[in-house]
Design an enzyme around this catalytic site. Sequence first.
Site, PDB file in Angstrom:
ATOM      1  N   HIS A   1       0.842  -1.192   0.000  1.00 40.85           N
ATOM      2  CA  HIS A   1       0.000   0.000   0.000  1.00 40.85           C
ATOM      3  C   HIS A   1       0.879   1.245   0.000  1.00 40.85           C
ATOM      4  CE1 HIS A   1      -2.998   2.968   1.278  1.00 40.85           C
ATOM      5  NE2 HIS A   1      -3.907   2.092   0.892  1.00 40.85           N
ATOM      6  N   HIS A   2       0.428   2.277  -0.696  1.00 42.25           N
ATOM      7  CA  HIS A   2       1.233   3.501  -0.834  1.00 42.25           C
ATOM      8  C   HIS A   2       1.442   4.209   0.497  1.00 42.25           C
ATOM      9  CE1 HIS A   2       3.316   6.385  -3.177  1.00 42.25           C
ATOM     10  NE2 HIS A   2       2.644   6.216  -4.292  1.00 42.25           N
TER      11      HIS A   2
END
Length: 497
Positions: free
Chosen positions: A155-156
């Site tokens: 996930h960013h």
Amino acid sequence: MGAMNGPPAAVGTGGLADWGVRRTMTDFEAAMWRMEADPRLRTPMAAVEVLDRTPDWDRFLAAHEWATRALPRARMRAVDTPLHLGNPVWAVDPNFDLDFHVRRQRLPAPATFEQALRVCQNVMSEPFDRARPPWQALLIEGPAGGAAVYMLKAHHSLTDGLGGIQMLALLHSRKRGHSAPEWDCEAPAAEDIGAWGALSEQVGRGLRDAPARLAARTLRAPAALAAALTALPAGAAAAVRYVRSLNGLLVPPACPPSPLLRGRSLSHRFSVLETTVDALKHAGKAAGGSLNDAYIAALLGGFRRYHEALSRPVARIPMAMPVSLRAGDNPMGGNRFAGARFAAPVGIEDPAERIAAIHDIVLSVRHEPALDALQVFAPVFSRIPTPFLTDWYAGQSTRLDLQASNIRGLAVPVYIAGARVERMFPFGPLPGCAVMAVLASHCGVCCIGINADPAAVTEPDLFLHCMRAGLDEVLAVGGETGPRGLTAWRTAWEGPS
């Protein structure tokens, strides 16, 4: 990741303990995490590595076990606070299960790399379980124990692209063979905290840090006042420039989106391009630009050809380009980037002229006074009620036809559980835009991962053909006219034809 029980010859090991040390998400990361209330704005990113052989599964699994001990963030989940009164806190998952995060899949013969990419793009479309650490690893095995594909999805909010490369650099090995680990790592202790516990921790930390912050501000106050008085005559002009810059960065570029790329979905379509670093550098230099200018010009050349092939030519498209804000002394991991947006000149047919035009545009946007606006205003964004935040951001991002990023990758050969990494293709998220392209260099090769929304790019084979032609015409500017000869790894994956 590394060799069994640890990578004794890792590309770098000194920063392992420092990667992703921030306990609480920044305001910018918190905004990204919360925007996923709208499924269109999910921000997974992935590295898809082509391996020269299939790693031994037990060694492969043990490598990931060691890595989650060496990097505690890999065992942490995001704990949100009640009513978004604070930012999410990273806490060690009391239910951490390595088998949930690390999986394997074998493709039946005959298998192709494109089939492996389809598996990866489907994994990319799956949302993370927000009650667990937001990452997933997948080993895709080909037939007859030959080459394999390794996908690491994260996930960013964990990190940006460069931080992801830092993590891979720390955790890949410089040797194929197994050797004794340099150190043993204990698993971090589980933390069973809830939403109110996460908020209480932030409030307590704020109270403890308040005296030090007040003292620092008091000591800086005289110097800050003197500097403000000295700069007063130029202050108004600077403010006007900043406001104009801010408007240019927050408002979509002044050109309409492509009529061909308006569709949006929750799916992904992966494809790859490759060339050498030297060839792309020579092309950029020949036209007075850089490797990045040549890369962007190649993408735009592909977009031009795609539109012309479907009889819908366009002169410009709205585009975004992340710009790294990392300094040499920044901690590893995390997110430190800004977003520059501009009208990209698709309609310039001559590739050399296109490179020169891109060079001027990129040079201009990199010096915008408000380039770091998303970071500056992140405290405001993270406090806006989620429905308003997602509506605003979706209204911005869905008007973008292309986002393109360029990341410096690894310059030396690396291995994962005894298998050599032949290629490392990066794939960025599609938070509302039509196409995301990311270039990462790997051992002298430019590995380009293209993530397209299939509802926007409805002719994917034609699109990839046009993108290849766009790359070829740019390489020709630097004198590259023959076959690039960089696909020998496909023979290892698919077998001799």
